[in-house]
Every structure is written in structure tokens, then in C-alpha cells.
Design an enzyme around this catalytic site. Structure first.
Site, short mmCIF file in Angstrom:
data_model
loop_
_atom_site.label_atom_id
_atom_site.label_comp_id
_atom_site.label_asym_id
_atom_site.label_seq_id
_atom_site.Cartn_x
_atom_site.Cartn_y
_atom_site.Cartn_z
N GLU A 173 0.88 -1.21 0.15
CA GLU A 173 0.09 -0.04 -0.15
C GLU A 173 0.58 1.33 -0.05
O GLU A 173 0.26 2.20 -0.40
CB GLU A 173 -0.92 0.14 1.26
CG GLU A 173 -1.74 -0.90 1.38
CD GLU A 173 -3.14 -0.82 0.10
OE1 GLU A 173 -3.42 0.54 -0.19
OE2 GLU A 173 -3.12 -1.82 -0.44
N SER A 446 -50.80 -25.43 40.30
CA SER A 446 -50.25 -26.45 41.49
C SER A 446 -48.98 -26.22 41.76
O SER A 446 -48.37 -26.68 42.98
CB SER A 446 -50.51 -27.91 41.06
OG SER A 446 -52.04 -28.25 41.25
#
Length: 775
Positions: A173, A446
Site C-alpha cells: 500500500e 399447582s
């Protein structure tokens, strides 16, 4: 005069120039010296610790390895990179990744784990050949909380990357990176010539510093103004920061692909996203591929365009060789190597979204959401992936071929710590929609009954396990003048029954009578102590579970029972670390004794009876009775909700099955939720429930037919637990005749003067159960 004007113009231009530069210089210093990036929080499951003697199912172990992102190799010779494993029968060779667990950092290493009969028999360091007491695997990623930009990155420092990476970036680069001052005039001139020759803008001349300035501070628009600003910012960066600092920022900033809405930034995350590695472990050809992608992450995406990516990689490899960065042999090897890209990981999308939802809710009680999305926190949770997978399989296995409208909620926790190890919020496990485990508040039926009986047994002067209650019809006038007439599930009244019998068989009318005698406020207070939160007004229907609760709330309530009356808040998070590795918060265990341990012990004995002989006995289909599971079924009106809550010696699980539209499921607690519970518990490691006997418990020899004390050698004699001082005083010798006559809640013996010869009467189911439970 002209000279003066020229000087003034020159000074004006200089002033404008420096003023313009100063503007960007100030901006660069302020932003670049602070926190550069918004970093998502990372949420991890518990790390798997393997050690000899631990129970470990090979198939579940391999599933967890796959979840972590480990790749399977044909044999041990293929373990050339971290994050790989080979399986030979029930022996696993692992090339473990390095990982920072917060409390320790483990390096790369090769470990062998041998399993026999679902139990680890050896953990060995393959390199040294020495056995190890324990090894620790890097944990499964549960998910992340992303910033609004959806940028994701894993920050790395230069010394955490191979030198070849930085050199390759510079070579490809910006070859003059270490000699220019942010701008490369030679490169600009060269680009101008190329563009003129090609009659189009085919080549740029941006240095690494300019690329960083553009990505970090500016937009991607192609205008002259943006280019000028980029140049000023690059110069400012070069003025205040070293080349290494700029290169390190570049390595962390650059865009390298997309994962759905999540954007992949930096080589730290890209190495993991494409290769399942950290940057330090990248091979030269893998570095070449990533560096080559800088030119166009989409165009050279190796998963989408493998041929283009390979061509680009090879170009970079040749360039690296030309620059002397790699040897000819490395070039040859790299050019013929496969791309080596792993299957697309699922880390961008949580594999367990419902659990992640739980974690986020707990975090938001103490942290701002923006902090979670930007501070880079590392959050370690109690999620056990193996249990989570088993829970999901249990739900899907039960719902298969059932009503398509059925949904589920499940919470699984540790009875010792109340850490939540697994959570299922619906049958679509990978979609974080309505989280039923947390938000589906439904009548619990229950499941409330143990609280009623616990309220009674906390009054040992009045109630014991052998106390009698009336299971006859009951009719209660409501505030509006109507009547509430609860009935038993079998529509039968059972007369005078023992407390244990009433709970084991979940008799409604006996429970309502008992609850009314105790007082609704007293029952409500017990529920609060257990961790429930009944909302006023407290009506008689609460005695049969009319109160709405979510599965996680029920799990909290039952955990207080499972822990012997000690309340421990449920928790999913263990520790939070900052980005720098500092322990920000630890969630230590907090325990509060809320209930009489003796009374809880008696209730838990009854809950074991529910499973062995009562409404939960079908659990024996899934689990051996030797586990002595304690549990309770729950079914609401018209079979709309199916519940089961139960616990072994080390695990607790609560399951709800129902429909979002509140229509009937056609399932009872036993035929629905209990089946899921059984499937789950049968797939994981459980310890038998051996209830610890509290100090305030004593045992009495009781005639199982009458509830009176008797001789130990009598045919119906059983040993039963009582809170100290509450063993019945009445004594009934077995030689005496008797029949259980009740004049109230307690059985009363006949006078011994009227005793008849002993008469063998066939014991009913109540007494059979009583013998087994208390023997």
C-alpha cells in the site's frame, strides 16, 4: 507598493494556511489521543474446564468444540493451526487457542482428552507427555452488543501481529511509508502520469497515513475539498504520532468485509472471521490474502469470489517475495496453498439469542446501553452450551409432531449457586423474539402448592406431615356474591387425608381448606420469602396458582426450596472486564436464609414423593428412581398451561408449555412440561438428590395407618421426619386394635381398654408411599 502587497498577500495566504492546518491539527490531536473506536461488548459462555473424573459426553463435547469454532481434522497430524481438533473414538487431540480468561491467560498448546463411559479419564499435554490436572478451553461467544455503526473489530497491538503483516501492508500500500511525512510526492507524480496515460483515474496516490485520515475522520466522497482536508489531516497525524502508532491504528481501522449488517474492521477481527485465528498465527499466504483484500474487500471476498481472491493473493505473494519479505520456498508453498478460509462463523449473530437477552437485561440494570455498545467490555456468563443444546433438543423433541401453536419456556439453573446455565424462550431457538422464559407470565397452577404446605409445616405445633386435612368439597363466596367451587382434577373428594398425601396427589380442595385455615396473608408471605411476588389483592384462588409468573420467576421460587430455604438471586453474569483487562465487576454469590430449614426439608421430602408416587411418577420413564428427583406438576384451567418444576442434587429446571393465544394445549403438567424436563435431565450429568437433614429434624416411629407413634417392629411402622418436638405424643402399640377415627385434623386413637386383637388391614396407597419415602 507592489512588493508590499505581495508580501501582505503572501502573509495572508500563510495565515490562512496555518489557520486551516491548525483547525485539523487540533481535531486530530483531540480525537486520536482519546478512545479511537466504539467497541462492542463481548459476551462469553462459561469456559469449559476438563479434568479427570468429570462427566463429559463425547458428542456434546464435540458440539461445543464446533460452537467455539474449532475445525475437525482427519488425524492428529492435521493439527497444524490453533483452533483445530481430531477425534479418534472418544479421544480428542486439541490444538487449543491462546485466550485471556480475565483471571489467567493461557498460551497455545496441544492437549489430549480421553473419555471413557462418558467420564474424562485423562488430560495430557501432548508436547510434554505429562498428565494435567485440568485444562481450560476458550469459551463460546454468546453474542455482542454492537455500536450504532455496526462496526465490529478486535483491537490488536503491533506486537500482537506478526512483523510480516506490517511489512506486507507497507510493501503493497505505501512503500515509502517510513520516509515520507504523510504525503508522498513521488507517488502522486507517478499516479498522475499513469492516469494521464490511461485517460482515467485508475491509480491513486494516498499514503497509509492519508488512508487512515480518510477512514477515520472523513467521508469517501471524491472531491477536491475532501482530498485537501485529507492531506492536512495526514500531515497533522505525522506531526504528532510515530510511524508505528499510525500503522497500528491503520491495522485496526481498515474495512475488510461484511457479515450481514456487521462490518468487519481491522486485521484482528478479519483473521478470526476468515481463518478462525488470531493475527499472530496467520500463515504468509493468509496474510497475503487479507492484505490483498484492502484493494476491494467485496471484489476479493474469498467466500464469494474465490478465484479472484486467489489471483489477488498470488499477486501480493509475488510482491512480498520481490521485496524479500518471504523466501522462494514460502512463495512456492503459498501459491499452491488453498485459500484456507473457514466456513462463515455465526459469531455475528448470537447462537443463543434468548440467553443473550437475559444477560442484556441484567446489564441494563447497572450500565447504560451506550456503554455496552462502545466500551469493549468482556462479559463472562454462566451459560453452559452443552446444557443449552440439550435443553433445546428436549423442547424440539417434545414439540415435534405436536400442535404447531405450542410454545415453550425453560430455565435451567445450578441448585448450589442459582446460576442460570441454560434458557429457552421459544421453539425458534435462533430467533430472539418474544422471550417466554422471561416474559410469559402465566398462571402457575399447582406449582404454588408447596408454598401452602410450607406455611403449614413452619407451624410444627399445629401441622406435621401426618396431620389430616379435609379433602371434601369446598365453596367460597366471592366479593361479587358469586361462588368459587374448586374441584380435584379427578372430580373426586378423598375425605380426610394426610398433608403429604394431599400434596403428592395435588388435591385441590384439601389445599384450599388448608390454605384458608393458614390465612391467605401467611401463604402470601411464604411466597414472598421464596422469591415470588404475589400482587394484591390476595384471593383464595391464589391457593391453586391463579397468580401469574414467568418460568424464571418460578425457577427463583423453587431454587429457595432446592437450597434448603436459602434465598440466592438468580444470576447469569459472573464477571465483567474492561477492555484493558481490569475486573470491572464480579457477581459474587449472595445467600440469605429465609425459611425454616426443617420445614423446607419436609416439603422437599413430599416433592420427592410427588415424583416417586404422585403426579410426577411418569418421570421414571426418563430417569432412574435412584436420582430421587423432587418436583411438582402444574396444570391450569382447561389445560391452558402445562408446568413442571423439579430438581436433582445439582440441577433445577422449570418448564412451561402453552400457547401464545392462551388456548388449550390439551396437556397436563405431567403429559407436557414434565416430558421436556425428563428429556433434558436424561441427557446431562445429574447427582442424586440426597437431602441434607437439618439439625432441627428428628425421626419418629409412626404407624403408617394412623400417624401415631408405635413400636418399630409393628407391621405398619415407618420412620418419619418431624421438626424437633413435633413427633406425635399419642402412642399406639401394634398389638392394639385401632381404626383411624378422625375428630378433626389430627387422628385420635381409641381407648386401649377397648382394644381388639390386631387385624391386618390392607394398606392403601398412602401408606405404601409413606413407607418408601421415609424408610
Amino acid at each position: 507598493m507592489k512588493k508590499t502587497i505581495f508580501i501582505l498577500v503572501l502573509l495572508g495566504c500563510a495565515g490562512l494556511f496555518f489557520g486551516y492546518f491548525n483547525k485539523f491539527d487540533k481535531q486530530v490531536q483531540e480525537q486520536f489521543q482519546g478512545r479511537l473506536w466504539e467497541l462492542p461488548a463481548r459476551v462469553y459462555a462459561r469456559p469449559l474446564e476438563v479434568y479427570p473424573s468429570m462427566q463429559l459426553v463425547p458428542e456434546l463435547f464435540e458440539k461445543e468444540l464446533i460452537l467455539i469454532g474449532y475445525r475437525k481434522q482427519d488425524n492428529s497430524n492435521g493439527l497444524d493451526t490453533p483452533g483445530t481438533y481430531a477425534r479418534m473414538g472418544n479421544t480428542f487431540d486439541l490444538f487449543l487457542r491462546a485466550f485471556d480468561f480475565g483471571d489467567e491467560t493461557l498460551p497455545l498448546r496441544r492437549t489430549r482428552v480421553r473419555i471413557k463411559d462418558n467420564r474424562v479419564i485423562q488430560v495430557k499435554n501432548i508436547k510434554t507427555g505429562r498428565d494435567r490436572e485440568m485444562d481450560r478451553l476458550d469459551p463460546v461467544m454468546v453474542g455482542r452488543f454492537y455500536p450504532a455503526s455496526m462496526e465490529d473489530r478486535v483491537l490488536v497491538t503491533l506486537d500482537q501481529t506478526p512483523p510480516l503483516l506490517g511489512k506486507s501492508i507497507v510493501a503493497v500500500e505505501d512503500r515509502n511509508f517510513y520516509t515520507h511525512y504523510g504525503i508522498d510526492p513521488k507517488a502522486i507524480f507517478r499516479a498522475i502520469l499513469v492516469n494521464i496515460k490511461n485517460r482515467r483515474l485508475s491509480q491513486g496516490a494516498s499514503t497509509l497515513t492519508q488512508q487512515l485520515a480518510k477512514n477515520f475522520f472523513l467521508t469517501r466522497e471524491k472531491t477536491l475539498v475532501r482530498k485537501i482536508n485529507e492531506t492536512f489531516m495526514a500531515a497533522a497525524l505525522e506531526l504528532h504520532f510515530s510511524k508505528d502508532e499510525i500503522l497500528e491504528a491503520y491495522i485496526n481501522e481498515v474495512y475488510l468485509g461484511q457479515d450481514g449488517k456487521r462490518s468487519i474492521h481491522g486485521f484482528g477481527l478479519a483473521a478470526d472471521f476468515y481463518f478462525g485465528k488470531s493475527p499472530a498465527n496467520l500463515a504468509p499466504h493468509e496474510i497475503a490474502l487479507l492484505v490483498g483484500m484492502l484493494k476491494g474487500p467485496s471484489a476479493y471476498n474469498p467466500r464469494t469470489y474465490p478465484d479472484q481472491a486467489r489471483q489477488r493473493r498470488n499477486v501480493v505473494l509475488k510482491l512480498m517475495a520481490d521485496q524479500g519479505l518471504i523466501s522462494p520456498s514460502q512463495l512456492k508453498q503459498g501459491l499452491t496453498a488453498s485459500l484456507g478460509v473457514i466456513q462463515k462463523p455465526t459469531q455475528g449473530h448470537s447462537p443463543f439469542p434468548f440467553y443473550l437477552d437475559l444477560v442484556k437485561r441484567q446489564l441494563l440494570k447497572e450500565y447504560r446501553e451506550n456503554d455496552l455498545r462502545t466500551m469493549g467490555l468482556r462479559i463472562f456468563t454462566a451459560l453452559d452450551p452443552q446444557v443449552q443444546l440439550a435443553a433445546e433438543q428436549a423442547v424440539s423433541g417434545f414439540l415435534k409432531n405436536k400442535d404447531s401453536h405450542l410454545e415453550a419456556g425453560l430455565v435451567f439453573s445450578d441448585t448450589a449457586t442459582n446460576e442460570i446455565h441454560a434458557l429457552v424462550g421459544g421453539k425458534d431457538f435462533r430467533y430472539m423474539g418474544f422471550n417466554r422464559a422471561l416474559d410469559a407470565r402465566r398462571p402457575i397452577g399447582s406449582l404454588v402448592k408447596p408454598a401452602v404446605y410450607l406455611t403449614a409445616l413452619a407451624q410444627p405445633d399445629t401441622y406435621t406431615l401426618v396431620s389430616r386435612v379435609n379433602d371434601g368439597p369446598v365453596k367460597i363466596k366471592n366479593y361479587d356474591g358469586t361462588f368459587w367451587q374448586p374441584q380435584n382434577f379427578d372430580r373426586t373428594s378423598h375425605g380426610q387425608v394426610g398433608l403429604f398425601q394431599a400434596l403428592v396427589h395435588s388435591y385441590n380442595t384439601a389445599t384450599v381448606r388448608l390454605g384458608l385455615d393458614l390465612g391467605l396473608e401467611n401463604v402470601s408471605n411464604t411466597l414472598k420469602k421464596l422469591g415470588a411476588n404475589p400482587e394484591p389483592p390476595v384471593l383464595p384462588s391464589i391457593l391453586l396458582g391463579s397468580m401469574d409468573m414467568s418460568p424464571i420467576q418460578v425457577a427463583q421460587m423453587y431454587h429457595t426450596l432446592a437450597s434448603g430455604g436459602f434465598y440466592t438471586p438468580a444470576r447469569a453474569i459472573r464477571t465483567i472486564y474492561t477492555l484493558e483487562g481490569e475486573a470491572l465487576q464480579r457477581y459474587d454469590l449472595t445467600i440469605e436464609q429465609r425459611m425454616n430449614p426443617g420445614a423446607v426439608f419436609l416439603v422437599n421430602k413430599m416433592l420427592q414423593g410427588v415424583v416417586s408416587r404422585g403426579t410426577g411418577k411418569s418421570l421414571n420413564k426418563w430417569l432412574s428412581p435412584d436420582y430421587s428427583i423432587a418436583g411438582k406438576t402444574g396444570t391450569t384451567n382447561d389445560l391452558k398451561d402445562s408446568w413442571f418444576a423439579g430438581f436433582s442434587g445439582n440441577h433445577l429446571a422449570v418448564v412451561w408449555i402453552g400457547r401464545d393465544d392462551n388456548q388449550s394445549t390439551g396437556l397436563t403438567g405431567s403429559s407436557g412440561a414434565l416430558q421436556v424436563f425428563g428429556r433434558l435431565m436424561s441427557k446431562i450429568s445429574n447427582s442424586p438428590l440426597d437431602l441434607a437433614v437439618p439439625e432441627n429434624i428428628e425421626w419418629g416411629i409412626i404407624d403408617s395407618k394412623t400417624g401415631y407413634r408405635t413400636n418399630g417392629d409393628c407391621p405398619n411402622a415407618v420412620s418419619a421426619p418431624f421438626i424437633r418436638g413435633s413427633v406425635p405424643e399419642e402412642f399406639q402399640p401394634c398389638e392394639s386394635a385401632f381404626s383411624p377415627i378422625q375428630t378433626g385434623d389430627q387422628p385420635v386413637p381409641r381407648s386401649s381398654s377397648k382394644a381388639a386383637p390386631p387385624k391386618k388391614v390392607k394398606t392403601k396407597y398412602l401408606m405404601d408411599w409413606f413407607k418408601e419415602v421415609f424408610k
